[in-house]
Design an enzyme around this catalytic site. Structure first.
Site, PDB file in Angstrom:
ATOM      1  N   ASP A  92      -3.480 -10.265 -19.399  1.00 17.83           N
ATOM      2  CA  ASP A  92      -4.703 -10.059 -20.176  1.00 17.83           C
ATOM      3  C   ASP A  92      -5.086 -11.314 -20.968  1.00 17.83           C
ATOM      4  O   ASP A  92      -6.270 -11.652 -21.069  1.00 17.83           O
ATOM      5  CB  ASP A  92      -4.557  -8.853 -21.122  1.00 17.83           C
ATOM      6  CG  ASP A  92      -4.496  -7.542 -20.344  1.00 17.83           C
ATOM      7  OD1 ASP A  92      -4.882  -7.540 -19.150  1.00 17.83           O
ATOM      8  OD2 ASP A  92      -4.056  -6.517 -20.912  1.00 17.83           O
TER       9      ASP A  92
ATOM     10  N   SER B 253     -13.555   5.194  17.815  1.00 19.50           N
ATOM     11  CA  SER B 253     -12.804   6.345  17.322  1.00 19.50           C
ATOM     12  C   SER B 253     -11.555   6.486  18.190  1.00 19.50           C
ATOM     13  O   SER B 253     -11.357   5.721  19.138  1.00 19.50           O
ATOM     14  CB  SER B 253     -13.666   7.599  17.369  1.00 19.50           C
ATOM     15  OG  SER B 253     -14.221   7.742  18.648  1.00 19.50           O
ATOM     16  N   LEU B 254     -10.700   7.463  17.861  1.00 20.80           N
ATOM     17  CA  LEU B 254      -9.467   7.645  18.618  1.00 20.80           C
ATOM     18  C   LEU B 254      -9.434   9.034  19.228  1.00 20.80           C
ATOM     19  O   LEU B 254      -9.920   9.993  18.629  1.00 20.80           O
ATOM     20  CB  LEU B 254      -8.249   7.517  17.689  1.00 20.80           C
ATOM     21  CG  LEU B 254      -7.891   6.140  17.151  1.00 20.80           C
ATOM     22  CD1 LEU B 254      -6.721   6.246  16.192  1.00 20.80           C
ATOM     23  CD2 LEU B 254      -7.550   5.189  18.289  1.00 20.80           C
TER      24      LEU B 254
ATOM     25  N   LYS C 162      -1.876   7.921   9.331  1.00 18.80           N
ATOM     26  CA  LYS C 162      -3.344   8.018   9.378  1.00 18.80           C
ATOM     27  C   LYS C 162      -3.829   8.453   7.986  1.00 18.80           C
ATOM     28  O   LYS C 162      -3.814   9.638   7.648  1.00 18.80           O
ATOM     29  CB  LYS C 162      -3.750   9.035  10.455  1.00 18.80           C
ATOM     30  CG  LYS C 162      -5.209   9.001  10.783  1.00 18.80           C
ATOM     31  CD  LYS C 162      -5.495   9.830  12.027  1.00 18.80           C
ATOM     32  CE  LYS C 162      -6.981   9.841  12.302  1.00 18.80           C
ATOM     33  NZ  LYS C 162      -7.762  10.450  11.214  1.00 18.80           N
TER      34      LYS C 162
ATOM     35  N   ARG D 147     -17.995   2.528   8.316  1.00 21.20           N
ATOM     36  CA  ARG D 147     -17.927   2.581   9.775  1.00 21.20           C
ATOM     37  C   ARG D 147     -19.295   2.966  10.363  1.00 21.20           C
ATOM     38  O   ARG D 147     -19.708   2.439  11.385  1.00 21.20           O
ATOM     39  CB  ARG D 147     -16.878   3.603  10.182  1.00 21.20           C
ATOM     40  CG  ARG D 147     -16.735   3.781  11.656  1.00 21.20           C
ATOM     41  CD  ARG D 147     -15.636   4.791  11.958  1.00 21.20           C
ATOM     42  NE  ARG D 147     -15.496   4.942  13.374  1.00 21.20           N
ATOM     43  CZ  ARG D 147     -16.286   5.690  14.122  1.00 21.20           C
ATOM     44  NH1 ARG D 147     -17.263   6.375  13.563  1.00 21.20           N
ATOM     45  NH2 ARG D 147     -16.106   5.766  15.422  1.00 21.20           N
TER      46      ARG D 147
ATOM     47  N   GLU E 287      -8.518   1.536   5.937  1.00 22.26           N
ATOM     48  CA  GLU E 287      -8.903   2.807   5.329  1.00 22.26           C
ATOM     49  C   GLU E 287      -8.891   2.639   3.812  1.00 22.26           C
ATOM     50  O   GLU E 287      -7.859   2.277   3.235  1.00 22.26           O
ATOM     51  CB  GLU E 287      -7.887   3.872   5.775  1.00 22.26           C
ATOM     52  CG  GLU E 287      -8.339   5.283   5.594  1.00 22.26           C
ATOM     53  CD  GLU E 287      -9.256   5.794   6.708  1.00 22.26           C
ATOM     54  OE1 GLU E 287      -9.548   5.051   7.674  1.00 22.26           O
ATOM     55  OE2 GLU E 287      -9.699   6.958   6.586  1.00 22.26           O
TER      56      GLU E 287
ATOM     57  N   LYS F 137       0.047   3.668  18.710  1.00 21.74           N
ATOM     58  CA  LYS F 137      -0.593   2.614  19.509  1.00 21.74           C
ATOM     59  C   LYS F 137       0.441   1.947  20.403  1.00 21.74           C
ATOM     60  O   LYS F 137       1.603   1.804  19.997  1.00 21.74           O
ATOM     61  CB  LYS F 137      -1.163   1.518  18.589  1.00 21.74           C
ATOM     62  CG  LYS F 137      -2.248   1.980  17.649  1.00 21.74           C
ATOM     63  CD  LYS F 137      -2.597   0.878  16.659  1.00 21.74           C
ATOM     64  CE  LYS F 137      -3.641   1.387  15.665  1.00 21.74           C
ATOM     65  NZ  LYS F 137      -3.804   0.494  14.512  1.00 21.74           N
TER      66      LYS F 137
ATOM     67  N   LYS G  45      -2.763  14.673  15.064  1.00 22.37           N
ATOM     68  CA  LYS G  45      -3.308  15.316  13.861  1.00 22.37           C
ATOM     69  C   LYS G  45      -2.392  16.431  13.386  1.00 22.37           C
ATOM     70  O   LYS G  45      -1.990  17.288  14.185  1.00 22.37           O
ATOM     71  CB  LYS G  45      -4.687  15.919  14.175  1.00 22.37           C
ATOM     72  CG  LYS G  45      -5.774  14.895  14.473  1.00 22.37           C
ATOM     73  CD  LYS G  45      -6.213  14.212  13.190  1.00 22.37           C
ATOM     74  CE  LYS G  45      -7.607  13.668  13.220  1.00 22.37           C
ATOM     75  NZ  LYS G  45      -8.681  14.529  13.352  1.00 22.37           N
TER      76      LYS G  45
HETATM   77  O1  NMN Z   1      -9.136  -5.079 -14.164  1.00 20.04           O
HETATM   78  P1  NMN Z   1      -7.869  -5.888 -13.948  1.00 20.04           P
HETATM   79  O2  NMN Z   1      -8.062  -7.336 -14.243  1.00 20.04           O
HETATM   80  O3  NMN Z   1      -7.313  -5.689 -12.596  1.00 20.04           O
HETATM   81  O4  NMN Z   1      -6.806  -5.316 -14.988  1.00 20.04           O
HETATM   82  C1  NMN Z   1      -6.638  -3.939 -15.223  1.00 20.04           C
HETATM   83  C2  NMN Z   1      -5.293  -3.709 -15.928  1.00 20.04           C
HETATM   84  O5  NMN Z   1      -4.237  -3.972 -15.024  1.00 20.04           O
HETATM   85  C3  NMN Z   1      -5.098  -4.623 -17.133  1.00 20.04           C
HETATM   86  O6  NMN Z   1      -4.614  -3.893 -18.242  1.00 20.04           O
HETATM   87  C4  NMN Z   1      -4.063  -5.627 -16.689  1.00 20.04           C
HETATM   88  O7  NMN Z   1      -3.155  -5.970 -17.704  1.00 20.04           O
HETATM   89  C5  NMN Z   1      -3.343  -4.913 -15.578  1.00 20.04           C
HETATM   90  N1  NMN Z   1      -2.952  -5.922 -14.561  1.00 20.04           N
HETATM   91  C6  NMN Z   1      -1.724  -6.491 -14.699  1.00 20.04           C
HETATM   92  C7  NMN Z   1      -1.312  -7.478 -13.811  1.00 20.04           C
HETATM   93  C8  NMN Z   1       0.060  -8.086 -13.959  1.00 20.04           C
HETATM   94  O8  NMN Z   1       0.422  -8.957 -13.179  1.00 20.04           O
HETATM   95  N2  NMN Z   1       0.871  -7.679 -14.915  1.00 20.04           N
HETATM   96  C9  NMN Z   1      -2.171  -7.894 -12.795  1.00 20.04           C
HETATM   97  C10 NMN Z   1      -3.430  -7.284 -12.671  1.00 20.04           C
HETATM   98  C11 NMN Z   1      -3.801  -6.310 -13.589  1.00 20.04           C
END
Ligand code: NMN
Length: 330
Positions: free
Chosen positions: A41, A86-87, A118, A139, A173, A289, A313
């Protein structure tokens, strides 16, 4: 003096972007953070501050730019590089045996199979140009999808820049983890909003929003499993392709296995069916696959689907049990 500080700012911005994108990859893709949230942060805020002072230095791959902030008037159409096929389906052991016999006749060779889970989400395609994420689409009808780039940029497990300057389209996905789904419905219920029937609907609903801040609040994730134009990756099997995708920074599901017989494939479907409710995401089957690309080409395609793959499925009743299980854990 001013020029020098601009160069300094630019260098620091580049360093911070590289570091933060790596931390984000470790956190969201590998599930293995190497620094604390507090340190992350701090660096994120430092980058925000520098970009605020020098808006001309903001680039599209900056972690601060995941949410565009603009609300789209509608979705535009996107033509896929090659059709998203599709599969064919298998519902029991007999269907799997028939699949095996059918394709074994088409190649004289013994076949190796790769089984992948899946995931029950929304199939999407991501375009990268020189390693930069440029466009994401649904898709749609397989040939033409909708441009949902703004929403997919908010999915933290999608790298905005790959480790290598590749130009290709990857498919996978996009899904909502069970825990996020439970939390989302609890929040919606509290607010008197309609709840989503299942994680698949919640994921699809989130990606169809014209306001990307909604998708950003939904905690979606993704697993990638195929690529167009993959000659540049120098791989000859699906297994090697998945390893390469992971190597360039894309999230792939480690829950995959190789087998030399269809009997072992069947045993795997039973093993996964038994632990299905303990997985952190919903699945509705197993994709089987032929592993070697040379054998895939030999076996070929029908008009709609590859002959070298099939989706086993699970029974629908089991799916209902899963949804109830999730509700009970609220
Ligand atoms: O929105 P972002 O930047 O992804 O962050 C969301 C939360 O996830 C924040 O509180 C951040 O501290 C946490 N986070 C931590 C790390 C890490 O490497 N400790 C990496 C990405 C996001």
């Amino acid at each position: 003096m001013a020029k020098e500080s601009l160069t300094e700012a630019q260098e620091r911005i580049e360093t911070l972007k590289t570091l933060l994108n790596r931390y984000s990859y470790e956190y969201y893709v590998l599930d293995k953070p190497s620094i604390s949230d507090k340190e992350y942060d701090q660096q994120y805020h430092e980058l925000e501050k520098l970009e605020k002072a020098h808006p001309e230095l903001i680039t599209n791959d900056s972690p601060t730019q995941r949410i565009g902030g603009t609300i789209l008037p509608g979705f535009t159409k996107v033509q896929h590089d090659s059709p998203m096929l599709s599969l064919g389906n298998a519902f029991n052991q007999e269907d799997l045996l028939q699949f095996h016999q059918r394709i074994s006749k088409l190649t004289g060779q013994p076949l190796q199979y790769i089984c992948e889970l899946k995931i029950d989400g929304l199939a999407v395609s991501l375009k990268y140009e020189n390693g930069l994420f440029t466009q994401g689409a649904t898709r749609g009808d397989g040939n033409t999808g909708e441009d949902i780039t703004q929403n997919l940029r908010t999915v933290k497990a999608i790298p905005l820049r790959l480790n290598e300057p590749l130009t290709f389209e990857v498919r996978g996905e996009c899904y909502m983890p069970k825990a996020s789904f439970v939390q989302l419905n609890a929040d919606r219920d509290e607010k008197g909003l309609e709840i989503f029937a299942n994680p698949r609907n919640a994921a699809a609903g989130s990606l169809r929003q014209l306001d990307s801040s909604i998708a950003a609040s939904r905690n979606l994730s993704i697993y990638l499993y195929s690529a167009t134009n993959f000659e540049q990756l120098a791989v000859e099997t699906q297994d090697a392709l998945l390893n390469r995708l992971a190597q360039v920074g894309l999230r792939t599901n480690p829950e995959r296995r190789l087998f030399d017989s269809i009997e072992e494939v069947w045993a795997f479907t039973e093993e996964i069916a038994a632990k299905r409710k303990d997985l952190p995401y919903e699945i509705d089957g197993i994709v089987i696959k032929v592993n070697a690309f040379a054998a895939q080409e030999e076996i070929g395609y029908t008009v709609k689907a590859p002959r070298w793959a099939i989706a086993y499925k699970f029974k629908a009743e089991e799916a209902e049990t899963i949804v109830r299980d999730i509700e009970w854990t609220v």
